[in-house]
Design a protein around this motif. Structure first.
Motif, PDB file in Angstrom:
ATOM      1  N   ALA A  83       0.832  -1.207   0.000  1.00 50.00           N
ATOM      2  CA  ALA A  83       0.000   0.000   0.000  1.00 50.00           C
ATOM      3  C   ALA A  83       0.865   1.255   0.000  1.00 50.00           C
ATOM      4  CB  ALA A  83      -0.925  -0.005   1.210  1.00 50.00           C
ATOM      5  N   THR A  84       1.973   1.212   0.723  1.00 43.12           N
ATOM      6  CA  THR A  84       2.893   2.357   0.764  1.00 43.12           C
ATOM      7  C   THR A  84       3.553   2.570  -0.591  1.00 43.12           C
ATOM      8  OG1 THR A  84       3.315   1.991   3.115  1.00 43.12           O
ATOM      9  CG2 THR A  84       4.936   3.301   1.899  1.00 43.12           C
ATOM     10  N   LYS A 113     -12.296  13.584  -7.412  1.00 42.49           N
ATOM     11  CA  LYS A 113     -13.498  12.778  -7.610  1.00 42.49           C
ATOM     12  C   LYS A 113     -13.244  11.316  -7.252  1.00 42.49           C
ATOM     13  CE  LYS A 113     -14.167  13.874 -11.907  1.00 42.49           C
ATOM     14  NZ  LYS A 113     -14.788  13.926 -13.272  1.00 42.49           N
ATOM     15  N   TYR A 114     -11.988  10.914  -7.353  1.00 38.82           N
ATOM     16  CA  TYR A 114     -11.650   9.516  -7.114  1.00 38.82           C
ATOM     17  C   TYR A 114     -10.847   9.301  -5.830  1.00 38.82           C
ATOM     18  CZ  TYR A 114     -12.842   9.474 -12.078  1.00 38.82           C
ATOM     19  OH  TYR A 114     -13.475   9.646 -13.274  1.00 38.82           O
ATOM     20  N   TRP A 115     -10.152  10.359  -5.369  1.00 39.05           N
ATOM     21  CA  TRP A 115      -9.285  10.228  -4.204  1.00 39.05           C
ATOM     22  C   TRP A 115      -9.588  11.354  -3.212  1.00 39.05           C
ATOM     23  CZ3 TRP A 115      -6.630   5.795  -4.609  1.00 39.05           C
ATOM     24  CH2 TRP A 115      -6.317   5.314  -5.882  1.00 39.05           C
ATOM     25  N   ASP A 116      -9.922  11.007  -1.985  1.00 37.86           N
ATOM     26  CA  ASP A 116     -10.119  12.019  -0.946  1.00 37.86           C
ATOM     27  C   ASP A 116      -8.780  12.671  -0.605  1.00 37.86           C
ATOM     28  OD1 ASP A 116     -12.816  11.448  -0.760  1.00 37.86           O
ATOM     29  OD2 ASP A 116     -12.526   9.937   0.811  1.00 37.86           O
ATOM     30  N   ASN A 117      -8.769  14.018  -0.549  1.00 37.71           N
ATOM     31  CA  ASN A 117      -7.534  14.750  -0.249  1.00 37.71           C
ATOM     32  C   ASN A 117      -6.358  14.174  -1.047  1.00 37.71           C
ATOM     33  OD1 ASN A 117      -8.854  16.345   1.778  1.00 37.71           O
ATOM     34  ND2 ASN A 117      -8.672  14.592   3.181  1.00 37.71           N
ATOM     35  N   PRO A 118      -6.387  14.255  -2.369  1.00 33.92           N
ATOM     36  CA  PRO A 118      -5.415  13.547  -3.208  1.00 33.92           C
ATOM     37  C   PRO A 118      -3.958  13.945  -2.990  1.00 33.92           C
ATOM     38  CG  PRO A 118      -6.670  15.132  -4.506  1.00 33.92           C
ATOM     39  CD  PRO A 118      -7.349  15.035  -3.170  1.00 33.92           C
ATOM     40  N   THR A 119      -3.693  15.157  -2.511  1.00 32.39           N
ATOM     41  CA  THR A 119      -2.305  15.562  -2.297  1.00 32.39           C
ATOM     42  C   THR A 119      -1.726  15.006  -1.002  1.00 32.39           C
ATOM     43  OG1 THR A 119      -3.006  17.625  -1.239  1.00 32.39           O
ATOM     44  CG2 THR A 119      -2.609  17.697  -3.618  1.00 32.39           C
ATOM     45  N   GLU A 120      -2.571  14.431  -0.156  1.00 31.69           N
ATOM     46  CA  GLU A 120      -2.104  13.876   1.114  1.00 31.69           C
ATOM     47  C   GLU A 120      -1.555  12.465   0.909  1.00 31.69           C
ATOM     48  OE1 GLU A 120      -3.883  12.380   5.443  1.00 31.69           O
ATOM     49  OE2 GLU A 120      -5.152  13.484   4.024  1.00 31.69           O
ATOM     50  N   ARG A 153      -5.368   4.407   2.133  1.00 32.81           N
ATOM     51  CA  ARG A 153      -6.399   4.542   1.098  1.00 32.81           C
ATOM     52  C   ARG A 153      -6.384   3.332   0.157  1.00 32.81           C
ATOM     53  NH1 ARG A 153      -6.571   9.452  -0.989  1.00 32.81           N
ATOM     54  NH2 ARG A 153      -4.838  10.509   0.034  1.00 32.81           N
ATOM     55  N   HIS A 154      -5.314   2.542   0.191  1.00 28.55           N
ATOM     56  CA  HIS A 154      -5.213   1.356  -0.655  1.00 28.55           C
ATOM     57  C   HIS A 154      -5.509   0.079   0.134  1.00 28.55           C
ATOM     58  CE1 HIS A 154      -3.429   3.859  -3.767  1.00 28.55           C
ATOM     59  NE2 HIS A 154      -2.648   4.359  -2.836  1.00 28.55           N
ATOM     60  N   MET A 155      -6.128   0.224   1.307  1.00 27.46           N
ATOM     61  CA  MET A 155      -6.450  -0.928   2.137  1.00 27.46           C
ATOM     62  C   MET A 155      -7.909  -0.855   2.574  1.00 27.46           C
ATOM     63  SD  MET A 155      -2.950  -1.052   4.425  1.00 27.46           S
ATOM     64  CE  MET A 155      -3.253  -2.706   5.034  1.00 27.46           C
ATOM     65  N   ASP A 156      -8.528  -2.020   2.774  1.00 28.26           N
ATOM     66  CA  ASP A 156      -9.910  -2.024   3.251  1.00 28.26           C
ATOM     67  C   ASP A 156      -9.944  -1.999   4.778  1.00 28.26           C
ATOM     68  OD1 ASP A 156      -9.439  -4.602   4.199  1.00 28.26           O
ATOM     69  OD2 ASP A 156     -10.417  -5.579   2.497  1.00 28.26           O
ATOM     70  N   THR A 192      -6.541  -3.507  -4.772  1.00 25.31           N
ATOM     71  CA  THR A 192      -5.804  -3.235  -6.007  1.00 25.31           C
ATOM     72  C   THR A 192      -6.714  -2.967  -7.208  1.00 25.31           C
ATOM     73  OG1 THR A 192      -5.703  -5.606  -6.522  1.00 25.31           O
ATOM     74  CG2 THR A 192      -3.877  -4.674  -5.255  1.00 25.31           C
ATOM     75  N   ASP A 193      -8.017  -2.993  -7.004  1.00 26.53           N
ATOM     76  CA  ASP A 193      -8.941  -2.887  -8.130  1.00 26.53           C
ATOM     77  C   ASP A 193      -9.829  -1.643  -8.052  1.00 26.53           C
ATOM     78  OD1 ASP A 193     -10.390  -3.666  -5.955  1.00 26.53           O
ATOM     79  OD2 ASP A 193     -11.451  -5.314  -6.935  1.00 26.53           O
TER      80      ASP A 193
END
Length: 370
Positions: free
Chosen positions: A229-230, A278-285, A290-293, A300-301
């Motif tokens: 995820a990192t 639209k796809y990523w919350d706070n995208p610059t952070e 955000r890649h884990m449930d 990954t999908d």
């Protein structure tokens, strides 16, 4: 042919793993020599990744030669000047006048030198090539594929099997292989220095799976979702190759209502996808979670992560890059923590844009873990 040769080689995962671990040890020794003092990790990371890519491309003996050292120096010189590459991007639209500009002349000199080195290496390997021997590097794979790959016409065979085509393929593999991966690792070090809480989480997960005294291996890949995820988050937020590489339309077509005639050069803006709110919350952070449930499993999908592009022309080196990023990063974090220099600014996260987007020079301290 290139993809076929690369896959033949990467099937031998044990050899690839051994070479990455060997170079990881070189990085750890370099960290140890710093004795906790401030240093720039870029050179040692670039050289280690380049030796892996060089051994995969040209063979293990090659990376101990003066020829390899020269090839790496030439390519590093060609990649480091962001302003020159920005000029070249503009000059690409004006090929008739590009040759009169210093940036073009310098870049041509770099390319001619690198191609000359590879041409000599390829000539020597062709003279001694035995198709009955095992495939131990990309050169051998390409030479074997050259003999075995069927083609529809002699014209196609002459174009794809030409010496110049093989030289360009090998240079692309070498540069793209070491530059993008080493740049992503440098970004990861910079971001983890900024976000020590994620660095600590990573180390805790690594310690929970891998006993101290044993270096991480590929058998640990699926037990460390936060590491993956990192890596994904680093690729997303740093956008090492933010516009992919140029493609062109094979036939007249349309895209999003725009007409694209056959032969139109197409640049894919991957950064616009990775930074779209639209796809990523706070995208610059920077946030690996955000890649884990909610159960801590890797996701990954999501459909909006395109670090290696997509489709039939997805990056051919993606499997190798993922293996390198996992092993290098996990091994470094198992043994060391990246900490800022007392009283000094943190690494700049804005970066510079050339062929790739790379971090500005920075220094950190590598603190040995207990």
């Amino acid at each position: 042919m290139f993809v076929t040769a690369l896959r033949q080689y990467l099937n031998n995962t044990a050899v690839v793993e051994d070479r990455i671990i060997e170079q990881s040890r070189v990085i750890l020794k370099h960290f140890e020599k710093q004795q906790g003092k401030a240093f720039d990790p870029s050179d040692v990371v670039v050289a280690a990744v380049a030796r892996v890519t060089g051994s995969i491309s040209f063979g293990e003996k090659f990376i101990t030669s003066s020829t390899f050292k020269h090839l790496l120096e030439v390519n590093v010189e060609g990649m480091k000047n962001a302003q020159e590459h920005q000029t070249l991007l503009v000059l690409n639209a004006f090929p008739a006048v590009a040759k009169f500009f210093p940036a073009f002349k310098h870049n041509k000199m770099i390319c001619d030198t690198a191609f000359g080195i590879i041409r000599q290496v390829l000539k020597e390997r062709e003279e001694s090539f035995d198709p009955k021997r095992p495939i131990n590097d990309l050169v051998s794979g390409l030479l074997k594929a050259k003999q075995e790959t069927p083609y529809e016409s002699e014209e196609e065979r002459a174009a794809v099997l030409s010496t110049e085509h093989l030289i360009c393929t090998l240079e692309d593999m070498f540069v793209a292989g070491y530059e993008t991966t080493s740049t992503t690792l440098r970004w990861a070090i910079a971001y983890l220095t900024h976000y020590p809480k994620y660095q600590l989480e990573l180390q805790q997960q690594i310690d929970g799976i891998i006993e101290r005294g044993r270096l991480p291996g590929l058998e640990d890949r699926y037990k460390l979702p936060l590491v993956h995820a990192t890596i994904m988050e680093t690729l997303r937020v740093c956008n090492t190759v933010d516009a992919a590489i140029p493609h062109y339309s094979l036939r007249d077509t349309t895209l999003c209502g725009y007409r694209l005639p056959k032969g139109t050069v197409v640049m894919v803006d991957l950064e616009s996808v990775h930074m779209d709110p639209k796809y990523w919350d706070n995208p610059t952070e920077f946030n690996p979670h955000r890649h884990m449930d909610k159960n801590g499993n890797l996701v990954t999908d999501q459909g909006h992560f395109l670090a290696f592009s997509a489709g039939r022309r997805v990056c051919a080196g993606e499997p190798l890059a993922k293996v390198e990023l996992f092993l290098f990063l996990t091994i470094m974090l198992q043994e060391y923590s990246f900490v800022p220099i007392d009283g000094e600014p943190l690494p700049d996260l804005v970066g510079l844009r050339g062929i790739t987007k790379f971090p500005r020079p920075f220094k950190i301290c590598a603190k040995k873990r207990n």
